[in-house]
Design a protein around this motif. Sequence first.
Motif, short mmCIF file in Angstrom:
data_model
loop_
_atom_site.label_atom_id
_atom_site.label_comp_id
_atom_site.label_asym_id
_atom_site.label_seq_id
_atom_site.Cartn_x
_atom_site.Cartn_y
_atom_site.Cartn_z
N GLU A 350 0.84 -1.36 0.02
CA GLU A 350 -0.04 0.17 0.03
C GLU A 350 0.82 1.21 -0.05
O GLU A 350 0.52 2.29 -0.63
CB GLU A 350 -0.90 0.01 1.19
CG GLU A 350 -2.00 1.20 0.98
CD GLU A 350 -3.05 1.07 2.36
OE1 GLU A 350 -2.94 1.85 3.19
OE2 GLU A 350 -4.02 0.24 2.14
N THR A 351 2.12 1.09 0.85
CA THR A 351 3.08 2.31 0.56
C THR A 351 3.42 2.67 -0.80
O THR A 351 3.49 3.82 -1.10
CB THR A 351 4.24 2.09 1.73
OG1 THR A 351 3.96 1.55 2.84
CG2 THR A 351 5.10 3.21 1.63
N THR A 354 0.43 4.29 -2.48
CA THR A 354 0.45 5.84 -2.29
C THR A 354 1.56 6.53 -3.06
O THR A 354 1.15 7.65 -3.45
CB THR A 354 0.62 5.89 -0.90
OG1 THR A 354 -0.18 5.10 -0.11
CG2 THR A 354 0.48 7.40 -0.50
N LYS A 358 1.30 9.98 -5.58
CA LYS A 358 2.19 11.00 -5.37
C LYS A 358 2.81 11.79 -6.60
O LYS A 358 2.88 12.49 -6.75
CB LYS A 358 3.16 11.04 -4.28
CG LYS A 358 2.68 10.74 -2.76
CD LYS A 358 3.54 10.74 -1.58
CE LYS A 358 4.49 12.12 -1.70
NZ LYS A 358 5.37 12.07 -0.58
N PRO A 390 -5.08 3.57 -2.49
CA PRO A 390 -5.56 4.13 -1.28
C PRO A 390 -6.18 5.56 -1.25
O PRO A 390 -6.11 6.36 -2.26
CB PRO A 390 -3.98 4.37 -0.23
CG PRO A 390 -3.13 3.59 -1.12
CD PRO A 390 -3.52 3.65 -2.69
N SER A 392 -6.95 9.47 -0.56
CA SER A 392 -6.50 10.47 -0.53
C SER A 392 -7.37 11.63 -0.65
O SER A 392 -8.61 11.43 -0.64
CB SER A 392 -5.49 10.60 -1.42
OG SER A 392 -6.14 10.51 -3.06
N HIS A 459 3.46 7.51 6.96
CA HIS A 459 2.57 7.00 5.40
C HIS A 459 1.15 7.48 5.64
O HIS A 459 0.69 6.95 6.68
CB HIS A 459 2.91 5.54 5.46
CG HIS A 459 1.99 5.00 4.39
ND1 HIS A 459 2.01 5.47 3.10
CD2 HIS A 459 1.03 4.21 4.71
CE1 HIS A 459 1.01 4.51 2.47
NE2 HIS A 459 0.59 3.48 3.26
N GLY A 460 0.62 8.01 4.47
CA GLY A 460 -0.86 8.20 4.58
C GLY A 460 -1.24 9.66 5.22
O GLY A 460 -2.39 10.08 4.99
N GLN A 476 -7.44 7.75 4.67
CA GLN A 476 -7.81 6.15 5.02
C GLN A 476 -8.42 6.16 6.34
O GLN A 476 -9.44 5.47 6.49
CB GLN A 476 -6.59 5.24 5.10
CG GLN A 476 -5.97 4.95 3.58
CD GLN A 476 -6.71 4.42 2.96
OE1 GLN A 476 -7.58 4.77 2.11
NE2 GLN A 476 -6.70 2.97 2.99
#
Length: 707
Positions: A350-351, A354, A358, A390, A392, A459-460, A476
């Motif tokens: 998931e990182t 993301t 970006k 994910p 945002s 993260h996130g 999230q």
Amino acid sequence: MSVTPSQEHSAAISSKGVSGLKDFSGQEDKTEEALRSFIVLDDCKYASKNIGNAKNNEFMECDCYEEFEDGRNKACSEYSDCINRLTLIECVNGLCNTCGDNCENQKFQKKEYADISIFKTELKGYGVRANSDLEENQFIYEYKGEVIEENEFRERLIEYDQRGFKHFYFMMLQSGEFIDATIKGALARFCNHSCNPNAYVNKWEVAGKLRMGIFAKRRISKGEEITFDYNVDRYGATAQKCYCGESNCIGYMGGKTQTDSASLLPKNYADALGVQIFDGEKWIKEMKAQGIKIEKQVANNINMDFVESLELSACFSMDEVAKVMSVLLQIDNEYIGKKLLGRLFDILDETLLTQVIKFHGYSCFAKLLKVYIKDIELVAQILEFLLRLPKSTKNGITSSQIDKEISKIISAEPELSKIGNELLEKWNSYETYNRISKKEFNDSNKGGMIDLRRIKLPHGWEIIHENGRPMYYNAQLKTKLHNPPNSTSNIFKVHSNPNVNKLANRSYNNLHNSPSGSDNRLNKRVKRNWVPDEEYEVKKKLRIEQEQKALDEAKLQEEILLKEKFEQETRMRDDLAKIIEEANNQKQLAAMKDMEVTMQGEEKKKKKISKNKQEVLEHKWNKYFATFVPNILKKYKDQHNLSHDHIKNCARDIVKTLTAKELKKNADKTPPEKPSSEKLAKVKSFVKGYMEKFIIKYNEKKRSKTV
């Protein structure tokens, strides 16, 4: 990218270590003489405003902020996480608002060229040498000239041949467009070809235009000649003899010989596809062993057969995602684009998903949907991938207008309406926030309080604007904080129990109103003359107690949910046992069989989830070991004269082996944030044993080749 032969090449000592490099520092400086042989251009000259344009028709803005040091804006530096820099896009004054004017990511615009000069070689014309040591990936010079379309390029080939020109200086910019530095250009035109070069050419986007830069492939010593692989087709010119003197030299530049042995892919495509040098060498050997003739089948020096033979894997790191996205943002080859999309589609982490967002993800996919609009199957895959991304803020979706593009697709292709509408419905639930301006950051930091621009968010998390003040937002978790999230921030996620939320908010309000404006552990800049007093210590203690209480409340809620779930499962098992016991006829037996089939399906789903979980854990352990294993291996490279590829392959093998060992010991264990000294010692011991065996085999192989 393609370059035609510019001149003959002199013999040069093969670059097999520092001692083997030839130093041309003693040669007479011929720069002024060379400059009189062509018309010098400050910047590329475009035949029309419609050529040389990047595929993106809008400027990409990064997320960095001004950071002045000694009167210089250090934003977007080489070692920063600048989105533009990582995707080969330069920031532009007046357009990249948050990072400010004259940031570090403007090498082409500022003409930050390396210190080079021109010298005369023994058997060729001019060459380019370094006047100082150059670091790996350092920007050396821009390849400048007249940017022309293909029909003009073909006409100039004939014209130059008729005028008796021996050497041409063409470089492909993108499909159907070329840079001609034959009559008008810059010093970079004198960089010679080598079959084992120390530099490479990369394509950057600068203010909407594509520009070609020459960069150091490895560390280049002072006095060393700067060369790159022309990777040429002859374009009708006579094949010229190559004098690079490398062990892998194929003898000629241009013609069939060069075509057979030249690089199979441009460097930016190879990097994005994860192709290593040895992959190409291995494939060429296999083709020749089978007696298969190697030919380039399309423009841009792409060998389709080679690309088709590759077994591509999902992107493994942020760096790989950046390389893929940088090519997709400028893609001019649909086939390569499909291959790169496959690398993104296979991402599980998931990182990394993301990071796709970006790296101008929504803008990139808005363009790709237009490119592949006729390929319904691929468009469907893109929509499925977008659904996996994910949550945002809605800002990127709105600015890229990707939602409007999907609405058009739904109207034109009814079979995609279900997934398209599901995606639009998901995006409609996202929230839109204003970006934080430089002035708002400055206003929020008056009095020397915490400098928001220097906070490294987990993260996130991202910074948004709400009610005239900056906030920390996690889409999230549906969470907003007044203060930077830290390792305990996960206790402030939205809970079903309103008391937990109320207590968490009160705790953060107390923190925000404290004399420092934030916990001292989070501050990177505080008032110089402020000293914590007794009242602050009391409030700090109270805040810690409140945080702990909120954590306990959250844990209690989770325990209650787990207990309810366990009781529900117990009741289901009891009910099933009763059905089995009371089954007296075929109808009841059939019902039991149906239930059994359902449970088997659920069990398969659980196994699939478990498998995915295992893959994610394996990736995390790989990533964990990859943070320090390569550093341990550095000393072996210097001690035993190993190549970068040898070390990279060893590192990859060691990381996979260590990961397998960890998962064998405990299949559910996740890696720690940092390795302990004990763990480092064990890994070093393992690496030592591994490398001792490897070096023995390596030396035996070298001896056998010598014999």
